[in-house]
Design a protein around this motif. Structure first.
Motif, short mmCIF file in Angstrom:
data_model
loop_
_atom_site.label_atom_id
_atom_site.label_comp_id
_atom_site.label_asym_id
_atom_site.label_seq_id
_atom_site.Cartn_x
_atom_site.Cartn_y
_atom_site.Cartn_z
N TYR A 124 0.83 -1.21 0.00
CA TYR A 124 0.00 0.00 0.00
C TYR A 124 0.86 1.26 0.00
O TYR A 124 0.55 2.24 -0.66
N TYR A 125 1.92 1.22 0.79
CA TYR A 125 2.72 2.43 0.93
C TYR A 125 3.30 2.85 -0.41
O TYR A 125 3.28 4.03 -0.77
N PHE A 126 3.79 1.85 -1.15
CA PHE A 126 4.35 2.19 -2.45
C PHE A 126 3.26 2.73 -3.38
O PHE A 126 3.49 3.68 -4.13
N LEU A 127 2.07 2.13 -3.32
CA LEU A 127 1.00 2.61 -4.21
C LEU A 127 0.55 4.00 -3.81
O LEU A 127 0.26 4.84 -4.67
N TRP A 128 0.51 4.27 -2.51
CA TRP A 128 0.15 5.63 -2.09
C TRP A 128 1.17 6.65 -2.57
O TRP A 128 0.81 7.70 -3.10
N LEU A 129 2.43 6.32 -2.36
CA LEU A 129 3.48 7.24 -2.80
C LEU A 129 3.39 7.47 -4.31
O LEU A 129 3.47 8.60 -4.80
N GLY A 173 0.73 7.20 -6.19
CA GLY A 173 -0.43 8.03 -6.50
C GLY A 173 -0.18 9.50 -6.22
O GLY A 173 -0.57 10.37 -7.00
N VAL A 174 0.50 9.78 -5.12
CA VAL A 174 0.75 11.19 -4.77
C VAL A 174 1.71 11.82 -5.78
O VAL A 174 1.50 12.94 -6.25
N ILE A 175 2.77 11.08 -6.16
CA ILE A 175 3.71 11.64 -7.14
C ILE A 175 3.00 11.86 -8.48
O ILE A 175 3.18 12.88 -9.14
N PHE A 176 2.15 10.91 -8.85
CA PHE A 176 1.40 11.05 -10.10
C PHE A 176 0.53 12.31 -10.05
O PHE A 176 0.45 13.07 -11.02
N THR A 177 -0.11 12.54 -8.90
CA THR A 177 -0.96 13.71 -8.79
C THR A 177 -0.16 15.01 -8.91
O THR A 177 -0.59 15.96 -9.57
N VAL A 178 1.01 15.03 -8.27
CA VAL A 178 1.85 16.23 -8.36
C VAL A 178 2.21 16.49 -9.82
O VAL A 178 2.15 17.62 -10.32
N ALA A 221 0.51 15.55 -12.48
CA ALA A 221 -0.68 15.95 -13.23
C ALA A 221 -1.01 17.42 -12.97
O ALA A 221 -1.33 18.17 -13.90
N LEU A 242 6.90 3.11 -10.57
CA LEU A 242 7.00 2.68 -9.18
C LEU A 242 5.86 1.72 -8.82
O LEU A 242 6.08 0.69 -8.18
#
Lengths: 102, 168
Positions: free
Chosen positions: A7-12, A14-19, A21, A46
């Protein structure tokens, strides 16, 4: 297992992807927009690598490798276009590059 | 491991925001280099040694040298997004919060399921990461690899064509 939940990797990721975008949306310099696209591709890489690791599969790494290759090709063509735009004497502002609109 | 991940995650977030928000393009590029190096270490944390090497060579090496070179060559002026008052930042922030919230909630609410493959860390350690990845690449994924090579050829030809042409 390395002890870090997937989960931690997926959260990270997702956040980097959002930044990335958000950067694509708010920046105007085409070079910076390209860098933000690279950021998004990296975030996806990632996620691929993390899921491949936690499912004991190599497919994630293979996909991440292919994404790296495609990103390199994309950057080459994109930068060639940006250089051409610059040589044509245009401003480096995506809002003013609307020649194809009409 | 968790501590290493936390440090790397903080590093990734800071440099990602640097890529998004720095005013001068050269700072954007340097932030992106730092981001990619951190990501390479994250790959190492995930037992993906080949990706670590590819990330550093292809991204932090080739692609970012290209970016920095173009920035030095063209010398683009500062981004005007940040210097004049506009609503773009507010819209971008709202979009980002909503988008990140959606992704995080989705990952949080859904159990991560999947059929585990045969490549446990012991199997990979017995052969070596690069060897086993190469074997998979050139057997199961032969067609995608070939298509990717054609794509690289097309990109190289297209870049040369674009660079040699005179456009007005």
């Amino acid at each position: 297992m390395s002890g870090v939940p997937a989960y931690y990797f997926l959260w990270l990721s997702g956040v980097i992807f959002t930044v990335g975008a958000v950067g694509v949306l708010i920046r105007r310099n085409p070079l910076v927009i390209f860098m933000c696209i690279e950021l998004m591709l990296n975030a996806v890489n990632l996620a691929f690598a993390a899921m491949g690791r936690y499912l004991n599969s190599l497919d994630g790494q293979v996909f991440a490798f292919l994404v790296i290759t495609v990103a390199a090709a994309e950057v080459v063509v994109g930068i060639a276009i940006i250089v051409q735009v610059y040589r044509a004497g245009r401003n480096m502002d995506v809002d003013e590059l609307d020649l194809m609109k009409s | 491991m968790v501590v290493a991940f936390a440090i790397l995650a903080a590093w990734e977030l800071v440099t990602a925001i640097g890529v998004m928000a720095s005013r001068r393009p050269i700072y954007n590029a340097l932030s992106l280099v730092a981001n990619m190096l951190g990501l390479a270490v994250l790959f190492l944390l995930l037992n993906a040694q080949f990706l670590f090497a590819a990330q550093i060579i292809v991204y932090a090496g080739a692609v970012m040298v290209l970016f920095v070179f173009i920035i030095a060559l063209l010398n683009p002026q500062m981004d005007i997004t940040l210097s004049r008052p506009s609503m773009e930042w507010a819209y971008g922030l709202i979009f980002g919060v909503v988008f990140a919230g959606l992704i995080l909630a989705l990952v949080y609410n859904r159990d991560l399921t999947g059929i585990p493959g045969p490549f446990t860390p012991e199997v990979i350690d017995a052969f070596g990461n690069v060897q086993i990845l190469g074997a998979v690449l050139y057997s199961r994924f032969l067609l995608p690899v070939e298509v990717t090579s054609v794509l690289l050829l097309v990109a190289a030809v297209g870049a040369v064509y674009l660079a040699a042409r005179k456009i007005r």
